[in-house]
Each structure stands twice: as C-alpha cells, then as structure tokens.
Design an enzyme around this catalytic site. Structure first.
Site, PDB file in Angstrom:
ATOM      1  CG  ASN A  47      37.822  42.415  37.975  1.00 17.08           C
ATOM      2  OD1 ASN A  47      37.681  42.863  39.155  1.00 17.08           O
ATOM      3  ND2 ASN A  47      38.963  42.629  37.146  1.00 17.08           N
ATOM      4  NE  ARG A  93      41.523  40.730  39.870  1.00 12.93           N
ATOM      5  CZ  ARG A  93      42.268  41.446  39.328  1.00 12.93           C
ATOM      6  NH1 ARG A  93      41.782  42.147  38.453  1.00 12.93           N
ATOM      7  NH2 ARG A  93      43.563  41.721  39.723  1.00 12.93           N
ATOM      8  CG  HIS A 136      49.200  41.942  39.534  1.00 19.80           C
ATOM      9  ND1 HIS A 136      50.154  42.769  39.615  1.00 19.80           N
ATOM     10  CD2 HIS A 136      47.970  42.737  39.065  1.00 19.80           C
ATOM     11  CE1 HIS A 136      49.918  43.897  39.375  1.00 19.80           C
ATOM     12  NE2 HIS A 136      48.615  44.121  38.955  1.00 19.80           N
ATOM     13  CD  GLU A 166      45.003  39.327  35.745  1.00 21.71           C
ATOM     14  OE1 GLU A 166      45.035  40.190  35.030  1.00 21.71           O
ATOM     15  OE2 GLU A 166      45.233  39.724  37.113  1.00 21.71           O
TER      16      GLU A 166
END
Ligand code: ADP
Length: 400
Positions: free
Chosen positions: A7, A89, A179, A384
């Site tokens: 990320n 991500r 999200h 996540e």
C-alpha cells in the site's frame, strides 16, 4: 503461497507478507518519510526492528523492505523467489474496472489515465508498482485491487449528482466511493458469522477510522456509500469536513483569501473533528477532552455520531430495511461511546445495542445486539490486506 501486499502512499509504504495457507501476516511494517530526511523502516518479521536508512524514492524503500524480508537476522523467507505474487492497493478504478485485475502494462496505462480522479493517491500507488517491477524478480505476477471497485454495483440513481448530465458523460463526475475492500470484507464476514447467504441480507457497514465511510450493502452488493467523488464527502472525519453546501467553498475562498485548491486542502486537512474541536483528529483525545469538560470536543463527537446515525437511517430507507449494522476500523472497533451514540434512537427500526456487550469486547467478531434488538449489531475487525491477498491469489491461480 506467499503474497506481498503493498500500500504505497506519497511518502509512506505499508506492506504485509501473508501466508495464504493460514491467511496470517508473517511479516508486516512500513517505510516512512520516503523522499524526505530521516526516513526509516519499521519491520516486524521474526523480530521487530526499526531501520534508519536514506530512502530517496519508492524503489529504495521497496529494496529495503525486500532486504528485511530475506534478512537472516529478522527476515521470514530465505529468498525473494518465495514471494509468489504481489497485490497492490490502488485507490481509483474510475469506471474502468469493477473488480481486481492482473497488472498488465495496459492496466497500468488505464490507472495513469485515472490519476486526475485521485491526484493525491493514484500517482503514489503507481510509483509503488513501478518500483516493485524494477526490484522484484522478473515475472512475479502483480495484481491491482481497487478501493472503489466494490462500489461499482451502485445503481445510477445513487451515483449521479444533481448537476448537468454532460458533466458525468464528459468528465465522469459521479459518486465512486472508497474503502471498498473493507466494506466488502466486513459484510462478507457478517454474513458468514450470521450463517446466512449475503444475498439474503441488507447490511449497513460503518468504516469509521481516520477516514470514515458508511455503505449500504444489499444482497452482497454495494448500493450506496457516503464517500463521494473523492474521499472528502460523507460524514465528517478526522480532518476532512464531509458533506457541505458547495456554496460554502466560494464563501470561504472570499473570507480567507483562498484559491479553490487551498480551500479544498483546508476542507481535507484542517476540518472534520480536528477543526471542530481544536483538540485533535484522534477520537481518544476527543473523549479525554470531553471528559474534562471541553465543549468543542463534545460537539465534535456529537456532530460525528449524529451524521453517522443519519446515514444509517438513510441507507435503511434506501434498502427498505436493515438486517445487520456493522462497525469497523479504528473508531468502529475501539470506541464504544461512538457505537452507542450512533445506534441510539434507532430503536424504532429495530437497532438496539447491549451496553455491557458494547463495553466489553473480546477478540474477533463481537455481537453487541441487545436481547430485544431485531437488527444484528456487529463489531468486525477489518482486514483490507487480506482482501488484497485473497484477490491476488485467486487471479494468480486462474492464470495456471
Ligand atoms: P486509517 O484510516 O488511517 O486506517 P484507522 O482505521 O486505524 O485509520 O483509525 C485510526 C483512528 O481510530 C484514530 O485516529 C483514532 O481516532 C481511532 N482510534 C484508534 N484506537 C482507538 C481507541 N482505542 N478508542 C477510540 N478511538 C480509537
């Protein structure tokens, strides 16, 4: 199979190496201050270390992460080849992807074209990908997992704004929502926990963290969500204003002598509960200040919980009912007061929280529904990174 989840932010890079047999992270950490003085890596592998090292760019940061992963002293693998795939991500899919995809050159090009939709985050995500491509062994498959993709199922009426339709057609001005991996994860976990098929459930998921968003999930699909064209919309957040009358922008520009981008920056970074309270963006600080009688801290908490409550009510109306209300992320998982206040006064629609259960959570999923509650109220830790790893695994396996 071991999957590295990346990320990448503009000056930070978080990672987890997940063993897919157990679905547990065997190492995790993050690089901070990339491109700035005083950059360091915090790595938690076979042992916890902080490595101070210059990181002029993301490539240097990823090199450091990979070195840490294979380190004899604090690593968890013996060579890079043990990393089967990388999941990245990516904040924005635009309207181009409705699910995770293999990162080909063509996909990267499309992501670049969507940069104007997320000018702060998308370039950083893309830098993370190119750095990874340079440093990882050639041929390591990489997958893009988008924050927006889960919301691609929203009906037109939920994503179109009341502005001329040509602005949607020409410039793609619409609600996207963010999200997505978290809303998807906790709604799937809720269905599993309740022993039901997601298709039979109407769920409202409240992802309440530094950034907060609330989603309506009907039959396993996102049908509405509070974040909007950018993550600035929806409920007030740590430092973001949330929804506003758009005319306020011009008014504030005149009063403060702001340009429009300065004003948007003000709404992103100086507003929300931080700007309201003058205390902090952190809810732990707000509750301490409230306990000491700080009115503005109390007001900030009230504005936040009132706004969340209104979204829950609105989404129950949008779906024609609600079977389950889920709280997740930093605030949702840890702040009993916020959960209680959001649920309060929703008894008329079957939401009732048990105060004792709400105040005494154990690890994992907690059911905090009061005996007389008709709507299941659950606290579910989000993950996540696991969503990214699972999608990456599924795509890589489909290539075989
Ligand atoms: P991010 O959006 O950065 O992933 P998180 O989901 O980790 O953020 O949420 C971070 C926020 O959660 C903190 O800023 C703080 O407001 C809140 N938080 C974390 N722990 C607690 C706690 N024990 N009690 C209340 N709020 C908490």
């Amino acid at each position: 199979m071991k999957i590295l989840v990346i990320n990448a932010g503009s000056s930070s890079l978080k990672y987890q190496l997940i063993d897919m047999e157990t679905e547990k992270a065997i190492a995790k950490g993050g690089c901070e201050r990339i491109g700035l003085d005083g950059s360091f890596l915090k790595h938690n592998g076979s042992k916890e270390v902080t490595i101070t090292s210059p990181m002029p760019n993301h490539e240097a940061a990823i090199k450091l992460v990979l070195d840490a992963l294979v380190s004899k002293e604090y690593g968890v693998i013996s060579e890079m080849k043990e990393i089967d795939a990388v999941g990245h991500r990516i904040v924005h899919s635009g309207e181009d992807f409705d699910k995770s995809v293999l990162l080909t050159d063509e996909v990267i090009e499309i992501c670049k074209n969507n940069t104007e939709l997320a000018p702060l985050h998308q370039p950083a995500n893309l830098t993370g990908i190119s750095a990874c491509k340079k440093v990882m062994p050639e041929g390591t498959p990489m997958v893009a997992v988008f924050d927006t993709a889960f919301h691609s199922t929203m009906p037109e009426k939920a994503y179109i704004y009341g502005i001329p339709y040509d602005d949607y057609k020409n410039y793609k001005v619409r609600r996207y929502g963010f999200h997505g991996s978290s809303h998807r994860f906790v709604s799937e976990e809720a269905a599993k926990y309740l022993g039901k098929d997601a298709k039979d459930l109407k769920i409202v998921t409240c992802h309440l963290g530094n950034g907060s968003s609330i989603s309506a999930i009907d039959g396993g699909k996102s049908v509405d969500t509070s974040m909007s064209f950018t993550p600035l919309g929806g409920v007030p957040m740590g430092t973001r204003s949330g929804d506003l009358d758009p005319a306020i922008v011009e008014f504030l520009c005149k009063k403060h002598g702001f340009t429009v981008s300065e004003c948007v920056n003000y709404l992103n970074k100086m507003s929300g509960v931080s700007g309201l309270s003058g205390v902090s963006s952190d809810f732990r600080d707000l509750s301490s200040a409230k306990a000491e009688g700080n009115h503005r801290a109390e007001l900030a908490l009230d504005v936040f919980t009132y706004s969340c409550k209104k979204y829950v009510g609105a989404y129950a109306a949008a779906m024609g009912g609600i079977d389950c209300l889920v709280f997740t992320a930093g605030i949702g998982e840890h702040d009993a007061y916020v959960r209680y206040e959001v649920a309060k006064n929703l008894e008329f629609m079957g939401v009732k929280v048990d105060e004792f259960k709400n105040n005494n959570l154990s690890d994992g999923i907690n059911d905090i529904t009061a005996e007389e509650g008709k709507v299941k109220v659950l606290v579910i830790p989000t993950n996540e990174e696991l969503v990214i790893a699972r999608d990456t695994k599924a795509i890589v396996e489909s290539l075989k």
